[in-house]
Scaffold this motif. Structure first.
Motif, PDB file in Angstrom:
ATOM      1  N   MET A   8       0.830  -1.205   0.000  1.00 54.90           N
ATOM      2  CA  MET A   8       0.000   0.000   0.000  1.00 54.90           C
ATOM      3  C   MET A   8       0.867   1.258   0.000  1.00 54.90           C
ATOM      4  O   MET A   8       0.568   2.228  -0.699  1.00 54.90           O
ATOM      5  N   ALA A   9       1.956   1.242   0.767  1.00 58.74           N
ATOM      6  CA  ALA A   9       2.875   2.384   0.798  1.00 58.74           C
ATOM      7  C   ALA A   9       3.510   2.586  -0.577  1.00 58.74           C
ATOM      8  O   ALA A   9       3.642   3.723  -1.052  1.00 58.74           O
ATOM      9  N   ALA A  10       3.881   1.484  -1.226  1.00 63.25           N
ATOM     10  CA  ALA A  10       4.466   1.575  -2.569  1.00 63.25           C
ATOM     11  C   ALA A  10       3.444   2.129  -3.563  1.00 63.25           C
ATOM     12  O   ALA A  10       3.787   2.954  -4.420  1.00 63.25           O
ATOM     13  N   ARG A  57      -5.009   9.447   0.888  1.00 63.49           N
ATOM     14  CA  ARG A  57      -5.955   8.603   1.631  1.00 63.49           C
ATOM     15  C   ARG A  57      -5.308   7.297   2.053  1.00 63.49           C
ATOM     16  O   ARG A  57      -5.484   6.835   3.181  1.00 63.49           O
ATOM     17  N   ILE A  58      -4.561   6.691   1.123  1.00 60.65           N
ATOM     18  CA  ILE A  58      -3.874   5.436   1.464  1.00 60.65           C
ATOM     19  C   ILE A  58      -2.915   5.672   2.618  1.00 60.65           C
ATOM     20  O   ILE A  58      -2.873   4.903   3.584  1.00 60.65           O
ATOM     21  N   THR A  59      -2.145   6.743   2.529  1.00 62.28           N
ATOM     22  CA  THR A  59      -1.171   7.058   3.577  1.00 62.28           C
ATOM     23  C   THR A  59      -1.864   7.292   4.914  1.00 62.28           C
ATOM     24  O   THR A  59      -1.413   6.800   5.950  1.00 62.28           O
ATOM     25  N   ALA A  60      -2.969   8.008   4.897  1.00 65.20           N
ATOM     26  CA  ALA A  60      -3.702   8.274   6.138  1.00 65.20           C
ATOM     27  C   ALA A  60      -4.243   6.976   6.735  1.00 65.20           C
ATOM     28  O   ALA A  60      -4.177   6.774   7.954  1.00 65.20           O
ATOM     29  N   GLY A  66       3.662  10.738   4.767  1.00 68.77           N
ATOM     30  CA  GLY A  66       3.120  10.978   3.435  1.00 68.77           C
ATOM     31  C   GLY A  66       4.011  10.412   2.355  1.00 68.77           C
ATOM     32  O   GLY A  66       5.202  10.204   2.564  1.00 68.77           O
ATOM     33  N   PRO A  67       3.444  10.136   1.162  1.00 65.30           N
ATOM     34  CA  PRO A  67       4.221   9.536   0.087  1.00 65.30           C
ATOM     35  C   PRO A  67       5.357  10.424  -0.393  1.00 65.30           C
ATOM     36  O   PRO A  67       6.290   9.962  -1.006  1.00 65.30           O
ATOM     37  N   ARG A  68       5.309  11.710  -0.086  1.00 64.55           N
ATOM     38  CA  ARG A  68       6.365  12.625  -0.516  1.00 64.55           C
ATOM     39  C   ARG A  68       7.305  13.001   0.632  1.00 64.55           C
ATOM     40  O   ARG A  68       8.242  13.751   0.437  1.00 64.55           O
ATOM     41  N   ASP A  69       7.066  12.485   1.829  1.00 61.79           N
ATOM     42  CA  ASP A  69       7.863  12.873   2.995  1.00 61.79           C
ATOM     43  C   ASP A  69       9.320  12.453   2.905  1.00 61.79           C
ATOM     44  O   ASP A  69      10.173  13.041   3.552  1.00 61.79           O
TER      45      ASP A  69
END
Length: 76
Positions: A8-10, A57-60, A66-69
């Motif tokens: 999911m993170a990917a 939403r996935i990240t939350a 976050g995906p850009r963090d």
């Protein structure tokens, strides 16, 4: 069966990257006055927004950063 959190993170990272790339392409289209036969630039921006929102939403839901963090050069 729950999805693997790593998968999911990917996915969130891929969605965020795709949104960023699509917005860059739209900017290039704006600069050159180019458009596609099927979608206008506004539609493409909406798609990029949808991809970005899905990544968020996935990240939350995963409760992670976050995906850009972890993007290069990002201040922490």
């Amino acid at each position: 069966m729950e999805p693997d959190p790593a998968d999911m993170a990917a996915l969130a990272k891929r969605l965020a990257a795709a949104a960023d790339q699509l917005l860059l392409a739209v900017k290039g289209m704006d600069d050159l006055g180019w458009s596609t036969d099927s979608y206008n630039r506004s539609h493409l921006r909406d798609i990029a927004s949808c991809l970005s929102s899905s990544a968020a939403r996935i990240t939350a839901l995963q409760g992670g950063p976050g995906p850009r963090d972890d993007a290069p050069g990002r201040a922490r």
